[in-house]
Motif scaffolding. Structure first.
Motif, PDB file in Angstrom:
ATOM      1  N   VAL A  29       9.211  17.743   2.063  1.00 44.32           N
ATOM      2  CA  VAL A  29       7.864  18.298   2.100  1.00 44.32           C
ATOM      3  C   VAL A  29       7.787  19.462   3.101  1.00 44.32           C
ATOM      4  CG1 VAL A  29       5.428  17.751   2.466  1.00 44.32           C
ATOM      5  CG2 VAL A  29       6.961  16.009   1.548  1.00 44.32           C
ATOM      6  N   SER A  47      13.420  16.660   5.439  1.00 43.34           N
ATOM      7  CA  SER A  47      12.144  16.555   4.743  1.00 43.34           C
ATOM      8  C   SER A  47      12.139  17.335   3.447  1.00 43.34           C
ATOM      9  CB  SER A  47      11.017  17.068   5.646  1.00 43.34           C
ATOM     10  OG  SER A  47       9.804  17.075   4.915  1.00 43.34           O
ATOM     11  N   LYS A 101       0.800  -1.222   0.000  1.00 44.25           N
ATOM     12  CA  LYS A 101       0.000   0.000   0.000  1.00 44.25           C
ATOM     13  C   LYS A 101       0.836   1.278   0.000  1.00 44.25           C
ATOM     14  CE  LYS A 101      -4.133  -2.205   1.361  1.00 44.25           C
ATOM     15  NZ  LYS A 101      -3.792  -3.503   0.843  1.00 44.25           N
ATOM     16  N   CYS A 102       2.033   1.191  -0.537  1.00 43.19           N
ATOM     17  CA  CYS A 102       2.866   2.396  -0.676  1.00 43.19           C
ATOM     18  C   CYS A 102       2.143   3.407  -1.564  1.00 43.19           C
ATOM     19  CB  CYS A 102       4.213   2.042  -1.292  1.00 43.19           C
ATOM     20  SG  CYS A 102       5.036   0.648  -0.496  1.00 43.19           S
ATOM     21  N   VAL A 156       3.599  11.898  -2.663  1.00 44.28           N
ATOM     22  CA  VAL A 156       5.030  12.095  -2.917  1.00 44.28           C
ATOM     23  C   VAL A 156       5.464  11.165  -4.050  1.00 44.28           C
ATOM     24  CG1 VAL A 156       7.333  11.967  -1.882  1.00 44.28           C
ATOM     25  CG2 VAL A 156       5.392  12.740  -0.496  1.00 44.28           C
TER      26      VAL A 156
HETATM   27  C1  HEC Z   1       0.866   7.270   4.978  1.00 38.25           C
HETATM   28  C2  HEC Z   1       1.617   7.745   3.845  1.00 38.25           C
HETATM   29  C3  HEC Z   1       2.807   6.966   3.358  1.00 38.25           C
HETATM   30  C4  HEC Z   1       2.850   5.612   3.052  1.00 38.25           C
HETATM   31  C5  HEC Z   1       1.761   4.569   3.163  1.00 38.25           C
HETATM   32  C6  HEC Z   1       4.199   5.375   2.539  1.00 38.25           C
HETATM   33  N1  HEC Z   1       4.924   6.529   2.531  1.00 38.25           N
HETATM   34 FE1  HEC Z   1       6.821   6.776   1.835  1.00 38.25          FE
HETATM   35  N2  HEC Z   1       6.769   8.739   2.361  1.00 38.25           N
HETATM   36  C7  HEC Z   1       5.647   9.415   2.827  1.00 38.25           C
HETATM   37  C8  HEC Z   1       5.952  10.819   2.933  1.00 38.25           C
HETATM   38  C9  HEC Z   1       4.987  11.915   3.398  1.00 38.25           C
HETATM   39  C10 HEC Z   1       7.292  10.981   2.505  1.00 38.25           C
HETATM   40  C11 HEC Z   1       8.070  12.304   2.394  1.00 38.25           C
HETATM   41  C12 HEC Z   1       8.817  12.631   3.653  1.00 38.25           C
HETATM   42  C13 HEC Z   1       9.359  14.048   3.593  1.00 38.25           C
HETATM   43  O1  HEC Z   1      10.056  14.404   2.620  1.00 38.25           O
HETATM   44  O2  HEC Z   1       9.058  14.790   4.538  1.00 38.25           O
HETATM   45  C14 HEC Z   1       7.774   9.654   2.159  1.00 38.25           C
HETATM   46  C15 HEC Z   1       9.039   9.390   1.699  1.00 38.25           C
HETATM   47  C16 HEC Z   1       9.457   8.186   1.188  1.00 38.25           C
HETATM   48  C17 HEC Z   1      10.775   7.941   0.630  1.00 38.25           C
HETATM   49  C18 HEC Z   1      11.923   8.941   0.546  1.00 38.25           C
HETATM   50  C19 HEC Z   1      11.829   9.725  -0.728  1.00 38.25           C
HETATM   51  C20 HEC Z   1      12.801  10.856  -0.809  1.00 38.25           C
HETATM   52  O3  HEC Z   1      12.337  11.958  -1.123  1.00 38.25           O
HETATM   53  O4  HEC Z   1      13.997  10.714  -0.575  1.00 38.25           O
HETATM   54  C21 HEC Z   1      10.776   6.644   0.199  1.00 38.25           C
HETATM   55  C22 HEC Z   1      11.917   5.910  -0.489  1.00 38.25           C
HETATM   56  C23 HEC Z   1       9.482   6.071   0.519  1.00 38.25           C
HETATM   57  N3  HEC Z   1       8.701   7.036   1.133  1.00 38.25           N
HETATM   58  C24 HEC Z   1       9.111   4.781   0.237  1.00 38.25           C
HETATM   59  C25 HEC Z   1       7.900   4.202   0.622  1.00 38.25           C
HETATM   60  C26 HEC Z   1       7.559   2.810   0.439  1.00 38.25           C
HETATM   61  C27 HEC Z   1       8.444   1.787  -0.250  1.00 38.25           C
HETATM   62  C28 HEC Z   1       6.330   2.632   0.991  1.00 38.25           C
HETATM   63  C29 HEC Z   1       5.544   1.333   1.126  1.00 38.25           C
HETATM   64  C30 HEC Z   1       6.208   0.272   1.863  1.00 38.25           C
HETATM   65  C31 HEC Z   1       5.885   3.898   1.501  1.00 38.25           C
HETATM   66  N4  HEC Z   1       6.863   4.828   1.267  1.00 38.25           N
HETATM   67  C32 HEC Z   1       4.658   4.126   2.120  1.00 38.25           C
HETATM   68  C33 HEC Z   1       4.437   8.856   3.143  1.00 38.25           C
HETATM   69  C34 HEC Z   1       4.108   7.519   3.015  1.00 38.25           C
END
Ligand code: HEC
Length: 113
Positions: free
Chosen positions: A82, A80, A32-33, A54
């Motif tokens: 964001v 971050s 659910k990414c 994102v």
């Molecule tokens: C509930 C929401 C949510 C879910 C579900 C989620 N993410 Fe994220 N993720 C974020 C947010 C928000 C950021 C940005 C953080 C920031 O830059 O402040 C992020 C950032 C990232 C980054 C870093 C990207 C960068 O800019 O360097 C990666 C890699 C990532 N997520 C992978 C995943 C993967 C793989 C999954 C599933 C296993 C996943 N995320 C599930 C919210 C989520």
């Protein structure tokens, strides 16, 4: 049921050394990414309408595999992208197996476009 069948089908269909990548891509949906992320370079759309989606296209250029694993387990921090000026950990801790974590981290590393 689909959860176990889909990756097996993907692996069988490919039957190539690139199976780790296919596994990672499947897992990205299964875990659910896509509730919070798109990967436009791979044609992966978000599954929920949210303000803050994102995009992870090109993320493989910014981090290595070990960092991705640590980030997904809510261990690593980063500046971050964001919320400017804030250090953050990931939103949620990875719920899959250690093998799933390896596969998804390896796949994230391939996202260089
Ligand atoms: C509930 C929401 C949510 C879910 C579900 C989620 N993410 Fe994220 N993720 C974020 C947010 C928000 C950021 C940005 C953080 C920031 O830059 O402040 C992020 C950032 C990232 C980054 C870093 C990207 C960068 O800019 O360097 C990666 C890699 C990532 N997520 C992978 C995943 C993967 C793989 C999954 C599933 C296993 C996943 N995320 C599930 C919210 C989520």
């Amino acid at each position: 049921m689909f959860r176990s069948i889909l990756p097996a089908l993907a692996l069988a269909a490919l039957a190539l050394p690139a199976t780790a990548q296919a596994g990672g891509k499947e897992l990205f949906g299964e875990q659910k990414c896509t509730k919070c992320h798109t990967v436009k370079s791979e044609g992966i759309a978000a599954t929920e309408e949210k303000e803050k989606i994102v995009d992870l296209s090109g993320t493989g250029k910014d981090h290595d595999v070990a960092w991705f694993k640590s980030w997904l387990m809510k261990e690593a921090e980063m500046d971050s992208k964001v919320k400017k000026g804030e250090k953050v950990k990931h939103k949620q801790k990875f719920k899959g197996s250690p093998a799933d974590l390896d596969a998804i981290a390896a796949w994230l590393k391939t996202l260089t476009k």
